[in-house]
Design an enzyme around this catalytic site. Structure first.
Site, short mmCIF file in Angstrom:
data_model
loop_
_atom_site.label_atom_id
_atom_site.label_comp_id
_atom_site.label_asym_id
_atom_site.label_seq_id
_atom_site.Cartn_x
_atom_site.Cartn_y
_atom_site.Cartn_z
N HIS A 76 11.30 -8.92 34.80
CA HIS A 76 10.05 -9.63 34.59
C HIS A 76 9.42 -9.21 33.26
O HIS A 76 9.84 -8.22 32.66
CB HIS A 76 9.07 -9.34 35.74
CG HIS A 76 8.97 -7.88 36.06
ND1 HIS A 76 9.68 -7.29 37.09
CD2 HIS A 76 8.26 -6.87 35.48
CE1 HIS A 76 9.41 -6.00 37.14
NE2 HIS A 76 8.54 -5.72 36.17
N ARG A 157 17.93 2.66 31.87
CA ARG A 157 17.53 2.70 33.26
C ARG A 157 16.92 1.33 33.54
O ARG A 157 15.95 0.92 32.91
CB ARG A 157 16.52 3.82 33.50
CG ARG A 157 15.95 3.86 34.93
CD ARG A 157 14.65 3.13 34.98
NE ARG A 157 13.94 3.27 36.26
CZ ARG A 157 12.95 2.51 36.65
NH1 ARG A 157 12.50 1.54 35.84
NH2 ARG A 157 12.36 2.69 37.79
N ASP A 159 14.97 -1.38 35.48
CA ASP A 159 13.89 -1.49 36.45
C ASP A 159 14.17 -2.61 37.45
O ASP A 159 14.73 -3.65 37.10
CB ASP A 159 12.58 -1.78 35.71
CG ASP A 159 11.39 -1.80 36.62
OD1 ASP A 159 11.10 -0.74 37.22
OD2 ASP A 159 10.74 -2.85 36.75
N GLU A 188 17.54 0.86 39.15
CA GLU A 188 16.56 1.29 40.15
C GLU A 188 16.80 0.47 41.43
O GLU A 188 16.53 -0.73 41.48
CB GLU A 188 15.13 1.05 39.65
CG GLU A 188 14.10 1.48 40.68
CD GLU A 188 12.72 0.91 40.42
OE1 GLU A 188 11.75 1.54 40.88
OE2 GLU A 188 12.61 -0.14 39.79
#
Length: 222
Positions: A76, A157, A159, A188
């Site tokens: 997003h 990483r 999200d 994640e």
């Protein structure tokens, strides 16, 4: 711009003394509020400094033997993201109307826009991408290439990885492998079968919130 990134120099020797060889920085791209509402994937958040500040810091980290992992918030964006601003300005005539999930010009958004869109987990300040759109993938992959080429980053990483389709991660994996063979991808993932995301075609690793929850609860929920 405020050069808050420069405060990290004082910590590098200590981190090295601890034996760590990688530094992960939370979301550092330009955003409106908390970092996970990206406004520009090609700029350091002005509250942290400039791209030149980060380039100098990254070179210092590399000289000290550190690898660098950044936060990739690809599920997003924030409402200040250029493509979303264009949809606000031009409506159905926007060239970006296919960039966002659930875009519907027959009803209004909770923010009063003359169109509806899908917000991440019901948060409408976080506008969910249509990650199956080739133009969206191209934009994000160009950003990944930029941070590799200009700053020699070593991983991401990712999200909200458990909200992203496997096809996007397969495409991201192929792009990264072609660009930097040992580039590391960690997603994640809150719960579920981690091998759905962590496999040789997609991500190298996931977070382990289920393990964390068990350890935490065994000490705190007695």
């Amino acid at each position: 711009p405020v050069s808050r990134l420069n405060t990290l120099y004082d910590w590098l020797a200590h981190i090295q003394l601890l034996g760590a060889n990688t530094i992960y920085l939370g979301p550092i791209f330009e955003s409106s509020a908390h970092g996970y509402d990206t406004a520009d994937y090609f700029q350091i958040d002005r509250r942290l400094g400039t791209n030149d500040d980060f380039k100098t810091l990254a070179k210092t980290m590399k000289r000290m033997g550190f690898r660098i992992v950044l936060d990739g918030v690809f599920n997003h964006v924030g409402r200040d993201f250029l493509a979303f601003r264009d949809v606000q300005a031009h409506g159905q005539n926007s060239e970006y109307r296919e960039w966002f999930a659930g875009l519907d010009f027959t009803r209004r958004s909770p923010f009063g826009d003359p169109f509806y869109y899908e917000g991440w987990a019901g948060h409408y300040d976080l506008v969910k991408f249509n990650l199956e759109n080739p133009a969206v993938q191209e934009h994000l992959f160009e950003a990944v290439s930029y941070w590799i080429d200009e700053f020699d980053t070593d991983g991401l990483r990712l999200d909200a990885a458990d909200h992203i389709t496997p096809s996007f991660f397969r495409a991201l994996r192929a792009h990264c492998d072609a660009h930097k063979a040992d580039f590391w991808l960690m997603g994640e993932v809150v719960h579920g079968d981690y091998t759905k995301w962590a496999n040789h075609m997609m991500l190298d690793a996931t977070t382990n919130y289920e393990g964390y929850k068990g350890l935490y609860s065994s000490h705190n929920d007695c």
